[in-house]
Each structure stands twice: as structure tokens, then as C-alpha cells.
Design an enzyme around this catalytic site. Structure first.
Site, mmCIF file in Angstrom:
data_model
loop_
_atom_site.group_PDB
_atom_site.id
_atom_site.type_symbol
_atom_site.label_atom_id
_atom_site.label_comp_id
_atom_site.label_asym_id
_atom_site.label_seq_id
_atom_site.Cartn_x
_atom_site.Cartn_y
_atom_site.Cartn_z
ATOM 1 C CG ASN A 6 -1.812 -0.901 1.185
ATOM 2 O OD1 ASN A 6 -2.425 -1.430 0.277
ATOM 3 N ND2 ASN A 6 -2.075 -1.400 2.749
ATOM 4 N N GLY A 34 1.937 -0.911 3.512
ATOM 5 C CA GLY A 34 1.162 -2.387 3.413
ATOM 6 C C GLY A 34 1.904 -3.325 4.168
ATOM 7 C CB ALA A 37 5.241 -3.925 1.160
ATOM 8 C CG LEU A 211 1.472 -8.253 25.696
ATOM 9 C CD1 LEU A 211 1.891 -8.613 27.204
ATOM 10 C CD2 LEU A 211 -0.116 -8.425 25.533
ATOM 11 N N GLY A 215 5.659 -5.226 25.980
ATOM 12 C CA GLY A 215 6.096 -6.615 25.532
ATOM 13 C C GLY A 215 5.226 -7.543 24.688
ATOM 14 C CG ASP A 242 3.409 -3.960 9.478
ATOM 15 O OD1 ASP A 242 2.804 -5.055 9.744
ATOM 16 O OD2 ASP A 242 3.231 -3.217 9.165
#
Length: 300
Positions: A6, A34, A37, A211, A215, A242
Site C-alpha cells: 500500500n 502495506g 511490504a 502487548l 512487550g 510489522d
């Protein structure tokens, strides 16, 4: 990597807008994004050998996204230009403490099909890790996981955005990564610890619940454990999840024990919150060294 690409359009706002509210923000930023990616770039920046399979539109955003993957060391030859849909785009509001609101127009990401599964699996060798997310059609994810396992690869699924999952898919997953909200969409448990244990019980070999600044927790065959966070000055949490997934994939692919891979992933997720943008903020190994992480496994 089989996943989404994206263009992220990001604006910082004094507070996240409520329903019906207009909020005046800062300048509009444009960043490659995205989940697919992002995770591919995260893994490549942390030393992984990464190939990306996905789709973009035949437009300027698509060309920019492919060029950015290549510039970050990702093999982007598996990204198809689709003439029937625009490149996916995400609209992102970022609040003063780094929290965000995101809306995504999937575009070409929604057109992945069996052709893309075949291309992704053809790249896999025994011991490789296929990483996927839920920004591509579910009709692609389950057969891709099954095909990857038949090829001798492991499957890491980031079940985001949140939605219920078929237990048949979870049985094909080696590592499942969700945040607390995504965990509740699959198993309705009162705590992240209970959710990780319940998720592990229905299929994944490793079930991870992230979390944020606290963590993460995971459950595998040896039991349930909490992995301590790395404390940083956070300005934008957009790419943190990500970065975590990309790092976890690299750790597992390098043969690290689960807890060491999780600590590596926690460090990457924390470091990603210290800059604006998704891919722009993804850390490199030297960023994790500054957090005091032992990276001897990455040295030749």
C-alpha cells in the site's frame, strides 16, 4: 513473503478524531506501506533474504512501491503490475502519543489468486518461512499455507486486520502473531496470557500476543512465557507490529530459540516507534544494538 503493498498517506493530528469530527492536522506525509511490504522490508533490513509476491496497480504509487522494495534489499520480481485495479492505499491519522487510526483501500491487493500462490510457493525451499497477513484474500491464505507446508517451509501468519479464523488454517500455521484485539477476534479470553494458551491449543506451534509497550507473550510446547519490552521514546506506532513480525521471521529462519526470536522481535517493534512512517521507521541491526540487544547470531 506473500502479502499486501500500500501507499500510506499519513497526517499527525492533535487528537484522534471522533465520529463526525473534523480535526486539523499537520502536513500530509506519503510513505511506502502495506503489511506485506512492511514486513518484507523489516526482515531485509534485519539481515533476512526476502522475496516479495503481491500485486500493485499500473500507476505511479505501484512503481514507487516496487522501487522502494528493491532499494531496501527485497527481491521484488514477484510483484505483479495489475491493470485492473489501483495500488492499495492506507489513510492514517497519528495522535500525539504515537497511537493511530487506519483505513485501507485494498485495490490490487484484493485480486491475489492461485497464480500468486504458485509463484510464492515456487520460491520456497525446505526450512524457509512464508509470511502472510490478512490484507490479502482469505481464499489465498489457506491454500498458500497448505502448499508451503507441503514444500517443507514454515508458515508465519500475522492475523491482522482482526477477523475470525478457520481452525483448519490455524492447524497449518507454525507461528501466529496477533495483538490483543486480534486475539479476541479468534478466542474470547480475558487476558493475553489466556489467549496465547488458547490459540496454541487450537493449532499454531507458537502463538504470540503482542502487548505494545508491555512487550509480548507466547505459548509453545514448553509453556507460556512473557517477554519483557524495550523502553523507548515513542512517536508513531504505525509500523511497530510489522517490524515485530519481520524480526520474528528472521529470528526463526536463523534457527534462534523461540524466546530469543521473541526478544529480537520486541526490540524491533520498539525501535520502529521512534520515527514517523511505517517502512521509513523500520529499524536496522545497528538500531537494535543501541537498545543493548545481543546480535551475535547475525555476525558472520
Amino acid at each position: 513473503m506473500l502479502g499486501s503493498l500500500n501507499m500510506d498517506l499519513v497526517v499527525k493530528v492533535p487528537h484522534l478524531p471522533r465520529a463526525g469530527e473534523t480535526v486539523l492536522g499537520d502536513r500530509l506525509g506519503r510513505y511506502p506501506g502495506g503489511k506485506g511490504a512492511n514486513q518484507a522490508v523489516a526482515a531485509a533490513r534485519l539481515g533476512g533474504q526476502v522475496g516479495m509476491v503481491g500485486r500493485v496497480g499500473a500507476d505511479d504509487f505501484g512503481a514507487e512501491l516496487v522501487a522502494n522494495l528493491a532499494a531496501n534489499g527485497v527481491d521484488a520480481s514477484g510483484v505483479e503490475r495489475d491493470n485492473s485495479a489501483a495500488t492499495g492505499a492506507a489513510l492514517i491519522f497519528v495522535g500525539p502519543e504515537g497511537q493511530n487510526m487506519i483505513a485501507v483501500a485494498p485495490g490490487a491487493n484484493g485480486r491475489l489468486d492461485t497464480f500468486d500462490i504458485e509463484r510464492a510457493v515456487a520460491r520456497l525451499q525446505s526450512g524457509d518461512v512464508l509470511v502472510m497477513q490478512l490484507e490479502i484474500p482469505m481464499a489465498v491464505i489457506t491454500p498458500a499455507a497448505e502448499a508451503a507446508r507441503r514444500a517443507g517451509a514454515r508458515v508465519l501468519l500475522n492475523a491482522a486486520p482482526a477477523q475470525p479464523l478457520d481452525p483448519g488454517l490455524l492447524d497449518q500455521v507454525d507461528a501466529l502473531v496477533v495483538n490483543e484485539g486480534e486475539a479476541r477476534a479468534i478466542v474470547d479470553k480475558a487476558s493475553p496470557e489466556a489467549a496465547a494458551a488458547a490459540l496454541h491449543a487450537i493449532g499454531p506451534r507458537i502463538a504470540v500476543v503482542t502487548l505494545g509497550s508491555n512487550g509480548s507473550v507466547f505459548c509453545d510446547e514448553s509453556g507460556l512465557r512473557h517477554v519483557e519490552p524495550f523502553h523507548v521514546m515513542s512517536v508513531d506506532a504505525t509500523g511497530a507490529g510489522d517490524a515485530f513480525v519481520g524480526a520474528l521471521a528472521v529470528g526463526l529462519a536463523n534457527g534462534l530459540p523461540t524466546e530469543a526470536s521473541m526478544r529480537f522481535a520486541n526490540a524491533a517493534g520498539a525501535a520502529a516507534t521512534t520515527s514517523l512512517g511505517a517502512q521509513a521507521a523500520l529499524p536496522r541491526l545497528e538500531d537494535l544494538r543501541r537498545l543493548g540487544l545481543d546480535l551475535s547470531f547475525s555476525e558472520p
